[in-house]
Design a protein around this motif. Structure first.
Motif, PDB file in Angstrom:
ATOM      1  N   ASP A   1       0.840  -1.213   0.000  1.00  0.00           N
ATOM      2  CA  ASP A   1       0.000   0.000   0.000  1.00  0.00           C
ATOM      3  C   ASP A   1       0.869   1.254   0.000  1.00  0.00           C
ATOM      4  O   ASP A   1       0.773   2.088   0.899  1.00  0.00           O
TER       5      ASP A   1
ATOM      6  N   ASP B   1      -1.591  -2.142  -4.216  1.00  0.00           N
ATOM      7  CA  ASP B   1      -1.988  -0.741  -4.026  1.00  0.00           C
ATOM      8  C   ASP B   1      -0.753   0.158  -4.130  1.00  0.00           C
ATOM      9  O   ASP B   1      -0.448   0.942  -3.218  1.00  0.00           O
TER      10      ASP B   1
ATOM     11  N   ASN C   1      -6.403  -3.437  -5.293  1.00  0.00           N
ATOM     12  CA  ASN C   1      -7.633  -2.908  -5.886  1.00  0.00           C
ATOM     13  C   ASN C   1      -7.442  -1.536  -6.521  1.00  0.00           C
ATOM     14  O   ASN C   1      -7.967  -1.259  -7.599  1.00  0.00           O
ATOM     15  N   HIS C   2      -6.656  -0.650  -5.877  1.00  0.00           N
ATOM     16  CA  HIS C   2      -6.449   0.684  -6.472  1.00  0.00           C
ATOM     17  C   HIS C   2      -5.680   0.601  -7.791  1.00  0.00           C
ATOM     18  O   HIS C   2      -5.797   1.488  -8.637  1.00  0.00           O
TER      19      HIS C   2
ATOM     20  N   HIS D   1      -3.520  -9.563  -1.748  1.00  0.00           N
ATOM     21  CA  HIS D   1      -3.742  -8.175  -1.322  1.00  0.00           C
ATOM     22  C   HIS D   1      -4.775  -8.074  -0.191  1.00  0.00           C
ATOM     23  O   HIS D   1      -4.542  -7.433   0.822  1.00  0.00           O
TER      24      HIS D   1
ATOM     25  N   HIS E   1      -3.691  -4.150   2.261  1.00  0.00           N
ATOM     26  CA  HIS E   1      -5.044  -3.617   2.063  1.00  0.00           C
ATOM     27  C   HIS E   1      -5.713  -3.043   3.312  1.00  0.00           C
ATOM     28  O   HIS E   1      -6.412  -2.042   3.220  1.00  0.00           O
TER      29      HIS E   1
HETATM   30 FE   LIG Z   1      -6.257  -2.155  -1.130  1.00  0.00          FE
END
Ligand SMILES: [Fe+2]
Ligand SMILES: [Fe+2]
Length: 271
Positions: free
Chosen positions: A10, A55, A89-90, A162, A207
């Motif tokens: 992240d 991320d 996810n980002h 993640h 995450h």
């Molecule tokens: Fe995430």
């Protein structure tokens, strides 16, 4: 036999992001924190392997994300160690899997879920997919792939992903309290059953932007804090500067969390 694995997650290169009206992600510091991580790897830790748990960016748009994702991966490439990546996810709001794979510059990897062997251990990277505000899944096809992958070798195995496959008590988590559906993988029981049936020694994820350990049926599930999380309540902020150094041996896993909130976990293999 000891393998040293360094983890970072992240990193969120990108524009400033607040949450609940407060400064939570110190994105402006992301490039310098990533460089400091790389320096510490090269000067102090000297790991065999570095894994980025995803991320890399704070998403903004396709062109901005591509440039920042590449910049993040290129910075991490400065570490003198094998380097592997997990999709977050980002990273996939505007970009698509080929964008990530291109930045990784590992032509042997053609999918966001993949596996590799190093130093007598096998590493399996899962691609957890987040449908915004709805759920996080791996899907049936990936579970079938994982089952075949785990059955194909008897090497001790480390899982990298993640989102989390643990049952975390989320009370006190700034981002996910009351929202397990957007941080814990929907098929987590099925995944854990597969991990249990094979020789999985540890599962690592990012995450959730906190440090957390669950030990479930002898398997440690370790969530690593974000590199750039603000550990203070609001601006100006103090970055977590988190990373993990994991020492893997046939009998033991030792995890040292470095940065502003240090921890040490040691898990011995049940005999
Ligand atoms: Fe995430
Ligand atoms: Fe994140």
């Amino acid at each position: 036999m000891e393998l040293v694995l360094a983890l970072v997650t992240d990193l969120h290169f990108g524009p400033e992001a607040s949450f609940g009206g407060k400064l939570r992600k110190l994105t402006a510091a992301a490039p310098s924190l990533a460089r400091a991580f790389v320096s510490r790897m090269n000067d102090v830790v000297r790991p065999d392997l570095v894994v980025n748990l995803g991320d890399d960016i704070e998403d903004e748009g396709l062109e901005e994300d591509r440039a920042r994702y590449t910049s993040c991966v290129d910075t991490l490439r400065g570490a003198r160690a094998e380097l592997f990546h997990v999709a977050g996810n980002h990273d996939l709001v505007y970009m698509r899997p080929p964008d990530l794979l291109a930045a990784w510059r590992r032509p042997e990897i053609t999918s966001l879920n993949y596996s590799f062997e190093l130093g007598g251990f096998r590493f399996v990277v899962l691609h957890t997919r987040e449908k915004k505000d709805v759920e996080v899944t791996v899907g049936e096809a990936q579970i079938r792939w994982l089952a075949a992958e785990l059955a194909a070798s008897r090497a001790p195995t480390v899982i990298l992903m993640h989102h989390s496959a643990a049952e975390q008590d989320l009370r006190g988590n700034r981002w996910f309290e009351g929202s397990p559906h957007i941080c814990l993988v929907k098929e987590r029981r099925e995944l854990r059953a597969l991990f249990r049936q094979h020789d999985v020694r540890a599962v690592f994820n990012g995450h959730l932007h906190w440090n957390h350990l669950d030990v479930i049926e002898g398997i440690p599930y370790v969530t690593l804090q974000s590199l750039i999380e603000n550990v203070d309540e609001d601006a100006p902020g103090r970055p977590a500067a988190a990373h993990a150094v994991v020492r893997l041996t046939p009998a033991r896993v030792v995890v040292e969390i470095e940065g502003a909130e240090r921890s040490r976990y040691q898990i011995d293999r049940a005999s």
